[in-house]
Enzyme design. Sequence first.
Site, PDB file in Angstrom:
ATOM      1  N   GLY A  12      -9.870   2.975  -7.053  1.00 32.48           N
ATOM      2  CA  GLY A  12     -10.970   2.037  -7.231  1.00 32.48           C
ATOM      3  C   GLY A  12     -10.622   0.770  -7.965  1.00 32.48           C
ATOM      4  O   GLY A  12     -11.498   0.115  -8.531  1.00 32.48           O
ATOM      5  N   GLY A  14      -9.049  -1.904  -6.520  1.00 30.39           N
ATOM      6  CA  GLY A  14      -9.031  -3.056  -5.633  1.00 30.39           C
ATOM      7  C   GLY A  14      -7.796  -3.153  -4.763  1.00 30.39           C
ATOM      8  O   GLY A  14      -7.551  -4.195  -4.143  1.00 30.39           O
ATOM      9  N   LYS A  32      -3.223   3.140   6.711  1.00 31.38           N
ATOM     10  CA  LYS A  32      -3.587   4.027   5.605  1.00 31.38           C
ATOM     11  C   LYS A  32      -3.322   5.438   6.119  1.00 31.38           C
ATOM     12  O   LYS A  32      -4.132   6.015   6.839  1.00 31.38           O
ATOM     13  CB  LYS A  32      -5.057   3.846   5.231  1.00 31.38           C
ATOM     14  CG  LYS A  32      -5.579   4.851   4.213  1.00 31.38           C
ATOM     15  CD  LYS A  32      -5.673   4.256   2.843  1.00 31.38           C
ATOM     16  CE  LYS A  32      -6.354   5.213   1.872  1.00 31.38           C
ATOM     17  NZ  LYS A  32      -6.602   4.603   0.575  1.00 31.38           N
ATOM     18  N   GLU A  99      -1.055   1.445   2.834  1.00 35.87           N
ATOM     19  CA  GLU A  99      -1.827   1.671   1.613  1.00 35.87           C
ATOM     20  C   GLU A  99      -1.829   3.154   1.256  1.00 35.87           C
ATOM     21  O   GLU A  99      -2.192   4.001   2.064  1.00 35.87           O
ATOM     22  CB  GLU A  99      -3.268   1.189   1.772  1.00 35.87           C
ATOM     23  CG  GLU A  99      -4.056   1.351   0.473  1.00 35.87           C
ATOM     24  CD  GLU A  99      -5.521   0.964   0.610  1.00 35.87           C
ATOM     25  OE1 GLU A  99      -6.277   1.230  -0.346  1.00 35.87           O
ATOM     26  OE2 GLU A  99      -5.908   0.415   1.659  1.00 35.87           O
ATOM     27  N   GLY A 100      -1.422   3.451   0.039  1.00 33.31           N
ATOM     28  CA  GLY A 100      -1.467   4.816  -0.451  1.00 33.31           C
ATOM     29  C   GLY A 100      -2.882   5.231  -0.805  1.00 33.31           C
ATOM     30  O   GLY A 100      -3.826   4.437  -0.755  1.00 33.31           O
ATOM     31  N   ALA A 101      -3.020   6.483  -1.180  1.00 36.08           N
ATOM     32  CA  ALA A 101      -4.328   7.021  -1.598  1.00 36.08           C
ATOM     33  C   ALA A 101      -4.311   7.242  -3.099  1.00 36.08           C
ATOM     34  O   ALA A 101      -3.433   7.927  -3.624  1.00 36.08           O
ATOM     35  CB  ALA A 101      -4.605   8.336  -0.875  1.00 36.08           C
ATOM     36  N   GLY A 102      -5.264   6.634  -3.796  1.00 40.45           N
ATOM     37  CA  GLY A 102      -5.340   6.817  -5.232  1.00 40.45           C
ATOM     38  C   GLY A 102      -4.137   6.239  -5.948  1.00 40.45           C
ATOM     39  O   GLY A 102      -3.558   5.241  -5.536  1.00 40.45           O
TER      40      GLY A 102
END
Length: 209
Positions: A12, A14, A32, A99-102
């Site tokens: 979260g 950005g 992603k 884009e990674g997760a978290g």
Amino acid sequence: MTIFVVTGTDTGIGKTVFAAGLAAALGAHYWKPIQAGVDPDGDKEVVARLSGLPASHILPEAYRLTTPASPHLAARIDGVEIALDRLALPQVDGPLVIEGAGGVLVPISEELLMADLFAHWGQPVILCARTALGTINHSLLSIEALRARNVPIAGIAFIGQAHAENERIIPQLAAIPSFGRLPLLDPLDPATLAAAFAAHVRLSDPFNG
């Protein structure tokens, strides 16, 4: 093929907005690989809206999980087993933004962390970090975790209101380039993101040394 992996010090912060701006600036494909949480949209839908890229440049996820949680938990709830062979890098014509997760140490499975996946790929990572209080610790810990796995680090990108000292000391202590700072945008749309990215994010120095 030029590849950059966008990750963050936390969830979260950005990084999806940054990834959208980066993909648009490079005319790249966006991927992603693991999406956890799709209510109302997943991150690829957000990037599609903000980047202005053609639909063909927004690649489908390898795993699209319904629960907004750590990927290992979201996969368990959905009855899915995340397999490394499904996370092979896609072959595209031109640059690719992943884009990674978290955050860096978010678990993908019982045995695999997000940073382990980055190490498996061996591609340069851009770490997105808040400018606010706590970011020095979170950023340096994330950088140490990446370096412990020999993940190449392209640099750090700050997101949020200006904080000159945090923006100065983290790249200095970590000995990595800074991409600059992407401010919080209101309204947030393709035009404002492109303008802010061009004005505040330095691509030439980190990319060209």
